[in-house]
Design an enzyme around this catalytic site. Structure first.
Site, PDB file in Angstrom:
ATOM      1  N   GLY A   1       0.786  -1.233   0.000  1.00 44.31           N
ATOM      2  CA  GLY A   1       0.000   0.000   0.000  1.00 44.31           C
ATOM      3  C   GLY A   1       0.813   1.274   0.000  1.00 44.31           C
ATOM      4  O   GLY A   1       0.249   2.362   0.002  1.00 44.31           O
ATOM      5  N   HIS A   2       2.141   1.167  -0.013  1.00 47.32           N
ATOM      6  CA  HIS A   2       2.989   2.370   0.097  1.00 47.32           C
ATOM      7  C   HIS A   2       4.118   2.300  -0.924  1.00 47.32           C
ATOM      8  O   HIS A   2       5.225   1.903  -0.585  1.00 47.32           O
ATOM      9  CB  HIS A   2       3.573   2.457   1.505  1.00 47.32           C
ATOM     10  N   PHE A   3       3.982   2.658  -2.039  1.00 46.56           N
ATOM     11  CA  PHE A   3       2.851   3.093  -2.846  1.00 46.56           C
ATOM     12  C   PHE A   3       2.642   2.032  -3.925  1.00 46.56           C
ATOM     13  O   PHE A   3       3.623   1.594  -4.511  1.00 46.56           O
ATOM     14  CB  PHE A   3       3.164   4.432  -3.498  1.00 46.56           C
TER      15      PHE A   3
ATOM     16  N   LEU B   1       7.940   2.008  -1.616  1.00 46.19           N
ATOM     17  CA  LEU B   1       9.128   2.449  -0.892  1.00 46.19           C
ATOM     18  C   LEU B   1       8.882   2.287   0.600  1.00 46.19           C
ATOM     19  O   LEU B   1       7.749   2.201   1.058  1.00 46.19           O
ATOM     20  CB  LEU B   1       9.519   3.886  -1.246  1.00 46.19           C
TER      21      LEU B   1
END
Length: 136
Positions: free
Chosen positions: A47-49, A54
């Site tokens: 979810g990041h990203f 990252l």
């Protein structure tokens, strides 16, 4: 120095919230150098990203604080994160990176300990700042 287990060095954290794999240098009460391999399978990368993952800055800051806790620590003592100052994230940390975290004590007063911290990937600075810990 042979790498040490961070838990044996006094780190109270456990899975899934331990962000240190090994302690590679330690001067108890003064400094520590620790490493963490951020595998592509880490759950936060989903979810990041999405599409451009990252390591979140908060995870880098927490890993730096865990390194400071190892530097500060003595067996049986517990330290809590009290403040993060002047934390800068200079370059993104990508999946499959091995990050080297350093923490060096730069001051202390009334139960608070201050550490200069940094994070490097392949020798390149990716984050730096100041971490304040208090003895719990």
């Amino acid at each position: 120095m042979q790498p040490l287990d961070p838990i044996r060095c006094g780190l109270p954290h456990r899975e899934p919230f331990i962000f240190i794999d090994a302690v590679v240098a330690l001067e108890p009460g003064q400094s520590a150098v620790c490493t963490k391999h951020f595998f592509p399978s880490e759950p936060f990368f989903r979810g990041h990203f999405p599409g451009k993952p990252l390591v979140p800055g908060v995870i880098l800051a927490e890993a730096a604080a865990q390194t400071a806790g190892i530097a500060a620590g003595e067996s049986g003592r517990l330290y809590h994160l009290s403040a993060i100052r002047q934390m800068k994230f200079i370059r993104p940390v990508l999946p499959d990176s091995v990050v080297e975290f350093t923490a060096s004590k730069s001051g202390g007063m009334d139960g608070l300990l201050q550490f200069q911290v940094s994070a490097r990937v392949a020798g390149e600075l990716v984050a730096e700042g100041v971490i304040i810990l208090n003895e719990a």
